[in-house]
Write a protein that holds these residues in place. Structure first.
Motif, PDB file in Angstrom:
ATOM      1  N   LEU A  85      -5.663   5.650   1.430  1.00  0.00           N
ATOM      2  CA  LEU A  85      -5.046   6.714   2.234  1.00  0.00           C
ATOM      3  C   LEU A  85      -4.844   7.970   1.402  1.00  0.00           C
ATOM      4  CD1 LEU A  85      -3.778   7.674   4.867  1.00  0.00           C
ATOM      5  CD2 LEU A  85      -1.593   6.738   4.077  1.00  0.00           C
TER       6      LEU A  85
ATOM      7  N   SER B 231       0.404  -1.651   2.219  1.00  0.00           N
ATOM      8  CA  SER B 231      -1.025  -1.459   1.965  1.00  0.00           C
ATOM      9  C   SER B 231      -1.835  -1.623   3.245  1.00  0.00           C
ATOM     10  CB  SER B 231      -1.503  -2.456   0.902  1.00  0.00           C
ATOM     11  OG  SER B 231      -2.891  -2.331   0.677  1.00  0.00           O
TER      12      SER B 231
ATOM     13  N   TYR C 262      -1.305   1.509   5.441  1.00  0.00           N
ATOM     14  CA  TYR C 262      -2.010   2.691   4.954  1.00  0.00           C
ATOM     15  C   TYR C 262      -3.522   2.545   5.143  1.00  0.00           C
ATOM     16  CZ  TYR C 262       2.431   4.005   2.770  1.00  0.00           C
ATOM     17  OH  TYR C 262       3.736   4.355   2.555  1.00  0.00           O
ATOM     18  N   SER C 263      -4.015   1.318   5.017  1.00  0.00           N
ATOM     19  CA  SER C 263      -5.446   1.091   5.242  1.00  0.00           C
ATOM     20  C   SER C 263      -5.809   1.386   6.690  1.00  0.00           C
ATOM     21  CB  SER C 263      -5.800  -0.357   4.883  1.00  0.00           C
ATOM     22  OG  SER C 263      -7.162  -0.609   5.128  1.00  0.00           O
TER      23      SER C 263
ATOM     24  N   ILE D  19      -3.239   1.715  -0.148  1.00  0.00           N
ATOM     25  CA  ILE D  19      -2.427   2.858  -0.573  1.00  0.00           C
ATOM     26  C   ILE D  19      -3.311   3.930  -1.210  1.00  0.00           C
ATOM     27  CG2 ILE D  19      -0.507   3.564  -2.056  1.00  0.00           C
ATOM     28  CD1 ILE D  19       0.327   0.469  -1.788  1.00  0.00           C
TER      29      ILE D  19
ATOM     30  N   ILE E  78       4.140  10.214   5.786  1.00  0.00           N
ATOM     31  CA  ILE E  78       3.805   9.209   4.762  1.00  0.00           C
ATOM     32  C   ILE E  78       3.456   9.898   3.442  1.00  0.00           C
ATOM     33  CG2 ILE E  78       2.074   7.492   4.087  1.00  0.00           C
ATOM     34  CD1 ILE E  78       1.987   6.593   7.022  1.00  0.00           C
ATOM     35  N   CYS E  79       2.615  10.930   3.529  1.00  0.00           N
ATOM     36  CA  CYS E  79       2.223  11.636   2.297  1.00  0.00           C
ATOM     37  C   CYS E  79       3.415  12.332   1.658  1.00  0.00           C
ATOM     38  CB  CYS E  79       1.128  12.659   2.615  1.00  0.00           C
ATOM     39  SG  CYS E  79      -0.441  11.903   3.110  1.00  0.00           S
TER      40      CYS E  79
ATOM     41  N   HIS F 112       6.292   1.403   7.185  1.00  0.00           N
ATOM     42  CA  HIS F 112       6.274   2.312   6.035  1.00  0.00           C
ATOM     43  C   HIS F 112       7.473   2.068   5.115  1.00  0.00           C
ATOM     44  CE1 HIS F 112       6.190   5.902   3.612  1.00  0.00           C
ATOM     45  NE2 HIS F 112       7.290   6.393   4.173  1.00  0.00           N
TER      46      HIS F 112
END
Length: 698
Positions: free
Chosen positions: A684, A515, A518-519, A681, A558-559, A506
């Motif tokens: 997600l 990417s 996140y995928s 990205i 992450i968010c 991350h």
């Protein structure tokens, strides 16, 4: 600059019409230049036709020149039908025919280009013409070689057998004829008996291996990989090289597939030359006497797949046990085991079957293998390991394999990870194709993923490079796809990636890594939601609950970093603060406040400031400004000067810059990332943030 092959052929064609004494120039340099050009680049189809016409039609060229041209006639692509017809038409006796020396060279050339003919069936159609020339002693050796290559069961007729036997007696058992008789006998062993085939026989080896190597290089430079592969091996023809050397040595010999009890009305494998013929005669084909040839004969492998035969598998097992007995007794070493694995590769990939008996080979091999020699072949075969009890599989195969391969280097760890990715893919195919997936040992899949999780975590620490992390996420992408199989309720046991690995990726500087991460996370989110919905009636185990809580933790972190400007926050439900110590967070806040008071730590990793995304965000805003300039005839009062924030967009609008809201900007960055190959990205974000879900659905 050297002259082109076309111009050199033009010169020779003109010279061929004049006697030597009437020529004004010496053509020997032209011949040498042509030979050199053909050796380097080969001749294109039109050039092959012209050269064949030059050496087969009456002319004033000397035998030495004709011989030089034929010996250097390397076709750059396929040998055209017209050239082959011209060669076949010039054979034999007659005033207008080429000399027997030239015909001998042309037949030798046909032998060497037999595998690159545009229309191979033409030789079969001309079989009678070639056979009738066997009376010519000067042509007999090359004729027998060519006939041995093209002979199929339909060509073996009683009158030809009788003619060969008679000619062999009259020539004192000519080795070439004896060799051709042995080919005939392989089709009808009960007819050709006696001493006719017991004498010295030609082995029909390639006339010039160096010439073949040069031809392969020339063809490789002209043909695409697909065409090249098609010329190498026809999967719908028998492997006539069986029974000969493997890897240049006679350590292991696989007998050729002969049907010893063939009769006039039966259909044998030797008569099959394509998929249509195989399908038409599938129920009529008689199995060959040497079923062990299934190990290396592509056509027999296809027949066994379409018409399973337990006897063939039993013979394979018996052959393997016999070879292992030789190794155990000391009569053979590791070379035999490695050759055996190489032979098994085709068989296993064709049958998709790696039986317990075949696994004995690896049990013996792992005791003496150095982990390097023919590793790719060994790992390819082992990627077909059956989906079975994981504990037994690891104890007997996977554990010893790791002990051989791993040497405390990241390179070997990545090799092992690539193998486990291939194995998991095959297991996924097994689960998808099973009539009753619940009958499979599905917990083995979860145990494998848990084991490889530790390997991935180790690699992320020993080799945290972009390529290593992308290889890791290739495995996790395969693992998360298991959660999308509705019929596999036990797939919910598949563990999510370790949090330490997730946080390391991350904070990577590479948008490709971010990417990919996140995928994978988005895939796990969808899969876990589907599995939980499917298993509402079942109470999740403690391990499953902990797995979901851990996943929700790094999902929220992450968010918070990317979208909500709450990096390292712990106040939200499930938030773990990226598992960073509060002491470290406090130190980072103090440092950033001194370095840039306008940029709080909470927004230091959003779409504008993240080390992986800041450059792409900059490209996006610059692209918008360039478009605005173009639309306003080159006029824009002010461009954005640094990382975009909600406050800076408001100030920019008041100073005559872009009119863009914070939400429009962030959505635009997601689109820009997706258009540039970093779609994980946006995937997600759109699958996690509720406001984005609603915006997308509307």
């Amino acid at each position: 600059m050297s002259r082109s092959i076309d111009s050199l052929i033009d010169t020779l064609e003109q010279a061929s019409q004049l006697p030597t004494k009437r020529r004004t120039v010496n053509i020997d340099p032209t011949v040498d230049a042509l030979a050199s050009a053909l050796y380097e680049t080969g001749a294109l189809p039109d050039e092959v036709v012209r050269l064949v016409n030059l050496v087969t039609k009456p002319s004033h060229l000397t035998q030495a020149i004709v011989g030089t041209i034929i010996r250097h006639l390397y076709p750059a692509t396929k040998v055209p039908r017209e050239a082959l017809l011209q060669v076949l038409g010039c054979l034999g006796h007659g005033e207008l025919k080429p000399s027997l020396s030239s015909q001998h060279l042309l037949l030798r050339w046909l032998v060497m280009v037999n595998n690159v003919l545009e229309d191979p069936a033409l030789l079969s159609q001309a079989y009678s013409v070639l056979f009738n020339l066997l009376n010519t002693a000067a042509l007999r050796p090359q004729l027998c070689h060519l006939l041995a290559l093209i002979t199929r069961r339909k060509h073996v007729r009683p009158f030809r057998i009788q003619a060969l036997l008679s000619l062999s007696r009259h020539t004192g058992n000519d080795p070439a004829l004896t060799g051709l008789l042995r080919v005939y006998k392989s089709y009808y062993p009960e007819i050709i008996v006696g001493d006719a085939t017991k004498g010295r026989a030609s082995s029909f080896k390639h006339p010039d291996p160096q010439w073949r190597s040069q031809l392969e290089e020339i063809q490789a430079s002209h043909l695409g990989e697909r065409d090249k592969a098609a010329t190498t091996r026809n999967k719908f023809q028998m492997n006539h090289l069986l029974g000969k050397q493997i890897n240049g040595q006679r350590r292991i010999v696989i007998p050729a597939a002969h049907t010893l009890q063939a009769h006039e009305s039966s259909v044998t494998l030797a008569e099959i030359d394509g998929p249509e013929n195989l399908a038409k005669n599938l129920d009529k084909i008689e199995l060959p006497s040497q079923l062990i040839a299934v190990l290396a004969d592509p056509l027999l492998q296809k027949l066994m797949a379409l018409k399973p035969n337990n006897e063939a598998h039993m013979r394979v097992n018996n052959w393997v046990l016999s070879c292992l007995s030789d190794v155990s007794s000391g009569n053979a070493g590791i070379d035999v085991l490695l050759d055996m694995v190489e032979i098994l590769q085709d068989y296993v990939s064709s049958t998709q079957l790696l039986t317990p008996t075949l696994l004995h080979v690896f049990a013996e091999l792992f005791q003496i293998w150095d982990g390097s020699e023919r590793r790719e072949v060994i790992l390819d075969v082992l990627s077909y390991l059956p989906l079975s009890n994981y504990d037994n599989l690891y104890k007997n195969t996977l554990g010893p394999l790791e002990a051989c391969i791993l040497d405390n280097t990241a390179e070997r760890q990545l090799i092992l990870l690539s193998f486990y990715t291939a194995l998991l893919r095959r297991w996924r195919v097994i689960m998808l194709s099973a009539n009753d997936p619940s009958a499979l040992p599905l917990p083995s899949v979860a145990k494998l993923v848990s084991h490889v999780n530790l390997l991935c975590l180790t690699i992320s620490q020993t080799s945290p490079t972009v390529s290593s992390l992308l290889s890791i996420f290739e495995f996790f992408n395969c693992a998360q796809s298991l959660l999308g199989i509705p019929s596999l309720s036990a797939a919910a046991l598949v563990e999510t990636p370790p949090p330490s690995l997730v946080y390391l990726a991350h904070f990577s500087h590479s948008p490709a890594v971010v990417s990919s991460l996140y995928s994978v996370v988005a895939g796990f989110k969808r899969g876990l939601e589907a599995a939980m919905t499917q298993n509402l009636a079942r109470t999740p185990t403690q391990r499953e609950s902990e797995n979901i809580r851990t996943f929700n933790g790094f999902l929220m972190d992450i968010c918070n970093c990317i979208w909500r400007a709450k990096a390292f926050g712990t106040t939200d439900a499930n938030a773990r603060g990226c598992q960073v110590s509060r002491v470290v967070v406090s130190s980072l806040q103090q440092y950033l406040a001194a370095a840039d008071p306008e940029s709080p730590l909470s927004s230091a990793f959003d779409v504008s400031h993240s080390p992986a995304l800041c450059l792409q965000s900059l490209y996006y805003i610059r692209g918008l400004e360039d478009t605005a300039v173009a639309e306003k005839d080159g006029y824009l009062q002010e461009r954005h000067g640094g990382p975009v924030t909600q406050k800076s967009l408001v100030a920019l609008r008041h100073r005559g810059g872009l009119e863009l809201s914070w939400q429009e900007y962030r959505l635009g960055v997601l689109r820009h990332l997706e258009e540039n190959g970093f779609g994980g990205i946006s995937t997600l974000m759109y699958n996690t943030m509720k406001n984005l879900m609603q915006a997308k659905s509307s």
